[in-house]
Write an enzyme that holds these catalytic residues in place. Structure first.
Site, PDB file in Angstrom:
ATOM      1  N   CYS A 127      11.917  45.472 -47.214  1.00 25.51           N
ATOM      2  CA  CYS A 127      13.324  45.171 -47.012  1.00 25.51           C
ATOM      3  C   CYS A 127      13.478  44.181 -45.870  1.00 25.51           C
ATOM      4  O   CYS A 127      12.502  43.653 -45.337  1.00 25.51           O
ATOM      5  CB  CYS A 127      14.088  46.459 -46.691  1.00 25.51           C
ATOM      6  SG  CYS A 127      13.814  47.770 -47.899  1.00 25.51           S
ATOM      7  N   ASN A 131      12.122  48.581 -42.430  1.00 26.85           N
ATOM      8  CA  ASN A 131      11.453  47.645 -43.336  1.00 26.85           C
ATOM      9  C   ASN A 131       9.980  48.030 -43.403  1.00 26.85           C
ATOM     10  O   ASN A 131       9.297  48.050 -42.390  1.00 26.85           O
ATOM     11  CB  ASN A 131      11.597  46.208 -42.798  1.00 26.85           C
ATOM     12  CG  ASN A 131      10.676  45.235 -43.509  1.00 26.85           C
ATOM     13  OD1 ASN A 131      10.405  45.361 -44.696  1.00 26.85           O
ATOM     14  ND2 ASN A 131      10.171  44.260 -42.764  1.00 26.85           N
TER      15      ASN A 131
END
Length: 632
Positions: free
Chosen positions: A2, A74
């Site tokens: 992400c 992430n």
């Protein structure tokens, strides 16, 4: 995989959601499937999601049960299921089955020491609402990026620099000290970036920011080598088991997986282990000529039985991809193989969402040819240091080309003064000639030897080869290899995973004796032995190529003329003496030296400068204007 971003204000004002959306939208490629925002007095968190695990429940920002701890994350945590079971046993309550929520509860349980329990790749930020503190962390090796900026009134963070640049009031200025570093390393070493004021959180570090703006950075892990003598056969057997376990963990996802495949042993080893678990797709690119990697990769794929895809990159393909690749990189990285990686990532993204790759094996097991140098210099290693210095001074008076001169010079130069990492471009004298910076800066900046010296000082107890590997683990690996791996794959919304860079695997690899890593005239000896019977025999002892780009020939041809013209129009005259740059082009074209890598470093900086310092706001806008003006 992400993209995260956000801002913390030290005066407790609430961030504008519109600004956060701008910071998120510019990194949409990192997460095209979903987005989310959280704001509160003093804090704003933004998130872009690429759905990999728990496709229905992975929305972020995510909080704990009472909304006192918020996270944007992430990466991937490969041991999250075991951690989740342990946390459930300790009384924690979960609302999703994601690895993200596991980090939230680990933080509740262990505070900043939550990172000690993680196995994976990550860059994350946690907002502790009760303490009004921000806590962030980056994974052990620097697989995932983490950038930040602070100016006394706010703290900005993000997975990419371009996200920070979208914040209100951000200025774009070249960090001239970083330019000096870049011209030697071919990248900007941690913790600096090419943007003045913007920094990287180094690998294996955490960061904490209090409500009044006090910031502390802490290293929580160190990739130090610690060789232990043990039977060779035992090492081979354990290496096989550890790599197999790492590949299994790295294959966990709810989307389709594949593998990059070159002509070398590292990617082949990963692909072979994957194929033993399930049918897989493999992807390869190459360049026309004698070192075309797709030829061997195709044979390997046939031997392994994979569904194989390949692409031959032309000069037009290579240079045509530069506008977007330079924009995605955020900073200049003068490694031509980054563009090849951009192409193979694009090829893979047409078929899969997660790709495994072989990065890290050379650093762990001693794979670079330069690591053999201490062995070849052993005949001189017994000389006392004063005698070495005397011999060195005498040899310097010998004319260039005298047989044995370079060997004696290298052999009488201490390791700390001759090895900066797997790549070294310009020395200080060459930079002084090429640059138009203040000469005082050239004398007073923190030079590359000082940067490397911080790591050399920790390894005086180790053998020379292990010391060289430690340098590369801390400089070359995060600064070049992993930076381009993340940016060039995420440019195509493709998640890259690197099973060799696994905490559990490294804890074993660090103990392998040097004489097992380098033996019988080859590199990665024990690794090659461990892969016998697992990968095709014709791959076991092949030399490393690593996306060989025909740069020398291109610089001599029409592409060289195009590069020269684009450098002239890139706005870098305040930094470079373009007459010296022209002379490098002329001498290279005439065959009076190989200046291709030096020219490429200047060229990439010029393209980056045109893209980021001349008002471009979309991928490659400044560079695309140059391409149009030169008729390319």
């Amino acid at each position: 995989m992400c993209g995260i971003t956000g801002v913390m204000y030290f005066d407790a004002r609430e961030p504008k959601e519109a600004m956060l959306r701008q910071m998120m939208d510019v990194i949409e490629h990192r997460g095209p499937n979903d987005s989310g925002v959280f704001t509160d007095p003093g804090i704003g968190l933004g998130f872009r999601r690429l759905s990999i695990i728990d496709l229905k429940e992975g929305h972020q920002p995510l909080s704990n049960e009472d909304d006192t701890v918020w996270i944007v994350f992430n990466g991937e945590i490969y041991n999250y299921q075991r951690l989740r079971e342990d946390l459930l046993a300790r009384g924690h309550r979960f609302k999703t089955h994601t690895d993200t929520e596991v980090i939230v509860h680990l933080y509740e349980e262990y505070g900043e020491h939550c990172v000690d329990h993680l196995r994976g790749m990550y860059g994350f930020v946690i907002w502790d609402r009760r303490k009004r503190e921000l806590f962030g962390a980056r994974d052990h090796f620097g697989i995932k990026p983490f950038y930040y900026y602070t100016d006394g009134s706010r703290f900005l963070f993000g997975s990419e620099i371009k996200s920070l640049l979208e914040a209100d009031g951000m200025e774009r200025r070249v960090n001239e000290d970083s330019l000096l570093q870049y011209l030697t390393f071919q990248y900007v070493p941690e913790p600096e970036t090419m943007f003045a004021g913007i920094r990287k959180l180094p690998p294996a570090h955490t960061i904490r920011i209090t409500a009044d703006g006090r910031m502390s950075v802490r290293r929580y892990w160190d990739p130090m080598f610690a060789p232990v003598q043990r039977p060779f056969a035992d090492v081979v057997e354990e290496l096989r088991a550890k790599l197999r376990d790492s590949v299994v963990h790295h294959m966990h996802s709810d989307v389709e997986r594949g593998c990059f495949l070159s002509s070398g042993i590292d990617s082949t080893a990963i692909a072979a282990h994957m194929k033993r678990i399930e049918p897989i797709r493999t992807f390869s690119v190459g360049f026309d000529g004698p070192n075309n990697e797709t030829v061997i990769a195709r044979q390997t794929a046939q031997a392994l039985g994979t569904e194989h895809y390949e692409k031959l990159i032309t000069a037009d393909d290579f240079f045509g991809a530069l506008p977007k690749a330079i924009w995605h990189q955020d900073e200049p990285v003068a490694d031509p193989s980054a563009i090849a990686l951009y192409h193979v990532a694009g090829l893979a993204a047409e078929h899969i969402t997660v790709v495994l790759s072989g990065e890290g094996a050379d650093e762990l097991f001693g794979g670079y040819r330069i690591y053999r140098e201490p062995l070849s210099l052993r005949p001189l290693a017994w000389l006392p240091r004063p005698v070495m210095r005397l011999v060195h001074q005498l040899v310097r008076f010998l004319p260039d080309g005298v047989k044995g001169r370079n060997y004696l010079l290298r052999g009488t130069t201490p390791l700390e003064e001759r090895f900066l990492g797997n790549a070294k471009l310009l020395g200080e004298a060459a930079k002084a000639e090429l640059l138009q910076l203040d000469r005082k800066r050239l004398r007073t900046y923190r030079d590359p030897w000082q940067v490397a010296g911080d790591f050399y000082s920790k390894t005086r107890h180790l053998d020379p080869v292990s010391r060289m590997q430690y340098i590369d683990m801390n400089l070359w690996l995060p600064g070049d290899i992993l930076m381009k791996a993340d940016k060039m794959t995420m440019a195509h919304s493709l998640e890259l995973r690197v099973p060799f860079l696994d905490k559990e695997l490294f804890e074993f690899a660090r103990t392998i004796p040097m004489e097992y890593r380098l033996a019988e005239g080859t590199t990665k000896y024990v690794f090659r032995k461990a892969m016998e019977g697992i990968i095709p025999d014709f791959i076991l002892n092949r030399p490393k190529l690593g996306f060989p780009v025909p740069l020398r020939e291109w610089v001599k041809g029409p592409q060289g003329a195009m590069m020269r013209e684009q450098i002239r129009s890139s706005g870098i005259e305040p930094y470079f003496d373009l007459k010296v740059v022209d002379r490098m082009f002329d001498q290279h074209a005439a065959g009076h030296g190989d200046f291709a890598r030096w020219i490429w470093a200047v060229y990439v900086f010029g393209l980056w400068h045109a893209t980021y310092m001349q008002g471009a706001t979309s991928p490659g806008l400044g560079l695309e204007r140059q391409l149009e003006s030169t008729g390319t």
